[in-house]
Scaffold this active site. Structure first.
Site: not given
Length: 677
Positions: A538-539
């Site tokens: 996600m990052c």
């Protein structure tokens, strides 16, 4: 009899003069040290009465230059003043200023004065002045030295008894009023007077012989606009006036002089301020030289011949100092490197940054370095403790109490860095395909879309700097519809992509290659890439130095596009074009690639050209037309319905056809008994 003494000019330089010299140096003169004409003015001499002693104290005999001195159009003559023309020579270094041959420059200007005044019979040159300068534009210090060339009379003129007296002792009030009325309507530095004591007639100095023909010497007078307030010392312009008359009319030995100092007609029984006296030559003027010698360099505040210093930094508004300093480096580029660089195009470009994270912060800083004054951030996140070390617009205190809104905090920090920037932040979530809109959020989503559309409409360049792939879809569609420049930047671990989106097909000229957008290489529509992902997925996990490289590259690409005459339609270099040829075929800043893919592990950049795809889910006419005609109804389907964009563009049929072809392909089985592996 007493030798005639004159009150020398003093330079009075208004701060606006230095501001205009700064602009002239940076934008016009640059590295040239050519002389430029300037204008100045001097007013009638004044004096004030000392309250304690009752004596008159003369004010300065000033020659004033200001902000309008460099242009005849903007130069405004103050009331009761006359114009003086001058020459300014600005040097590029303080060493050149100090080592310059000031005597040669002075003599050159003095020769021009004599040639113009005597040979061409033009007395307007008699008040000509010169000034040499050096402008330290980093520290806002200005070295300058004025000279007011005045011819030396040999022998010297003398003032006859009883010396200087009030003008009303020689002229009647009616005569003085008529002189005043004429000079109010026709301000002139020098003039002629013929008067019988009761009335006076004013004439032009150039018509000396015609005006005084048949007039007795006792009825003749020479007048001049006197900047001196001293009772016994007329102003500096009289020196050259006397030299002018003595050179043109050698038989003159005595002259009656009116030093005009009355800006207003005295009220009641108050005396007139103008002075009157008779001057004479004890013997004929020496005619052996081509012109008389001259003096006139101004003394400094220590009373010595030398330059003066104007230090503007302490008195300037710090915001204005910063504003000028920001543009200094950019304008210096045009001196030697890029004379064709149009900085106004860059500074006036309004930039919308969708994403105020690592990329957004670095993009904003580089935009400010290019002089961009209008920057808007859009982001829905808040500053977290992991941000400040990687995102240079945030500090530790911004993370407290749940964190400040990133977009607003970034805009506020830009204004602290440079008060002259117009920075605004909007807390806004960009709706995305693959992320269905719940019924309870429809109104908010519509409002967010309206805000985003309005922001894109108000800006010239849109930077897509978000974390996810699908968040770039809506601004891609809206930006293409509105014909905006769209810059996309995306990061991998040690790779990055920077690209500019091409113009929509509707506005692309026939025969012009249409460049693709971020989605033109995809055979599927953007979908949810965030749900059910681990933290590292996600990052954006990337090498720390990569974001600044990609951000700077994106801004440089924007500036290259802006400087190209075709702007959004600037062509990309053809594949396999040598870099030097690509640069020469681009704009003034070099090549203008479509895409740049950077590989930090190899320290290598690869320019790529990607053609637009007529079935693209982001920039095809099918998608843009559907958005323009259906509005939110079309967008809602894109957000909520899986496969909608594929069906709209025809990608679904393309996929079915490809699958059918693959199913009908016969694959030959390998011959032999054993396995090949």
């Amino acid at each position: 009899m007493t030798v005639l003494q004159f009150a020398p000019f003093s330079s009075l330089v208004q701060p606006a003069f230095w501001h205009e010299l700064t602009s002239l140096k940076i934008d016009v003169l640059q590295l040239s040290d050519d002389s430029v004409p300037i204008n100045a003015s001097y007013a009638l001499g004044k004096s004030i009465k000392d309250r304690e002693t009752g004596k008159d104290i003369a004010l300065g005999c000033n020659l004033t230059v200001g902000g309008g001195s460099f242009s005849n159009d903007s130069f405004q003559l103050p009331p009761n003043s006359v114009r003086a023309s001058g020459i300014l020579k600005n040097f590029n270094t303080v060493e050149d200023f100090k080592a310059s041959d000031k005597t040669a420059f002075f003599n050159q200007v003095t020769d021009e004065i004599w040639e113009t005044a005597i040979t061409k019979r033009d007395p307007s040159a008699l008040t000509k002045f010169l000034v040499i300068t050096f402008a330290d534009l980093k520290k806002y210090k200005f070295f300058y030295w004025f000279a007011f060339p005045a011819f030396v009379s040999k022998p010297a003129w003398e003032i006859l008894d009883p010396g200087w007296t009030n003008a009303d002792e020689t002229f009647s009030p009616d005569a003085l009023r008529s002189i005043h009325q004429h000079l109010q309507a026709n301000p002139t530095p020098f003039f002629l007077i013929k008067s019988d004591g009761n009335k006076a007639e004013v004439g032009d100095l150039e018509k000396y012989q015609e005006f005084f023909a048949g007039v007795t010497q006792s009825s003749q007078a020479i007048g001049f606009h006197d900047p001196s307030g001293l009772p016994t010392n007329p102003g500096w312009p009289l020196r050259n006036l006397l030299a002018y008359l003595a050179a043109l009319y050698p038989n003159i030995t005595t002259l009656r002089i009116l030093c005009w100092r009355d800006a207003e007609v005295p009220s009641g029984n108050a005396p007139w301020k103008s002075r009157f006296g008779t001057v004479s030559l004890p013997s004929p003027i020496d005619k052996s030289a081509a012109r008389p010698s001259a003096v006139g360099w101004e003394k400094n505040v220590q009373g010595k011949l030398g330059a003066r210093l104007a230090d503007l930094a302490p008195m300037m508004d710090p915001s204005r100092l910063a504003d000028q300093a920001v543009d200094l480096n950019l304008k210096l580029m045009r001196w030697r490197i890029l004379p064709a660089l149009d900085l106004d195009k860059v500074s006036s470009t309004k930039c919308l940054l969708l994403g105020a994270g690592t990329l957004g912060c670095y993009v904003a800083r580089v935009l400010m370095g290019w002089g961009v004054r209008n920057i808007t951030f859009v982001d829905s996140a808040r500053v977290s403790f992991s941000n400040p070390v990687r995102q240079p617009l945030f500090e530790f205190e911004d993370c407290m109490d749940g964190g400040k809104v990133k977009a607003v905090c970034a805009a506020d920090r830009l204004k602290k860095i440079f008060p002259g920037v117009n920075a605004v932040g909007h807390e806004l979530s960009v709706p995305m395909p693959g992320h269905p809109v719940p019924p309870a959020s429809v109104d908010k989503t519509k409002k967010d879309i309206e805000t985003l559309e309005k922001l894109i409409d108000e800006h010239d360049a849109i930077f897509l700097l978000m974390d996810s792939r699908e968040s770039r879809w809506l601004p891609t569609v809206v930006g293409a519809s509105k014909g905006k420049i769209i810059l996309n930047s995306a990061l991998g671990f040690d790779t990055y992509l920077v690209m500019r989106h091409g113009a929509r097909a509707k506005i692309t000229p026939a025969g012009h290659q249409r460049l693709g957008c971020y989605y033109c290489n995809d055979v599927v529509a953007p979908a949810d890439s965030l749900t059910d992902r681990t933290l590292d997925q996600m990052c954006t996990v990337t090498r720390p130095g990569l974001a600044s490289i990609a951000a700077a590259t994106a801004v440089e690409l924007l500036v290259s596009v802006i400087q190209h005459p075709k702007g959004l339609l600037a062509p990309a270099p053809k594949p396999n074009t040598p870099p030097e040829d690509a640069a020469s075929e681009g704009g003034i800043l070099g090549m203008i690639p479509h895409q740049l893919r950077g590989f930090l592990a190899q320290f290598r950049n690869v320019p790529i050209v990607g053609a637009a795809y007529d079935k693209c889910t982001g920039c095809s006419e099918t998608v843009i037309t559907a958005y323009e005609t259906q509005g939110y109804e079309m967008l809602e389907k894109a957000f909520n319905e899986t496969g909608y964009l594929e069906k709209l563009t025809g990608l679904d049929k393309l996929y079915e056809e490809a699958t059918a072809v693959m199913e009908n392909v016969d694959f030959d089985e390998a011959e032999g008994d054993g396995d090949d592996f």
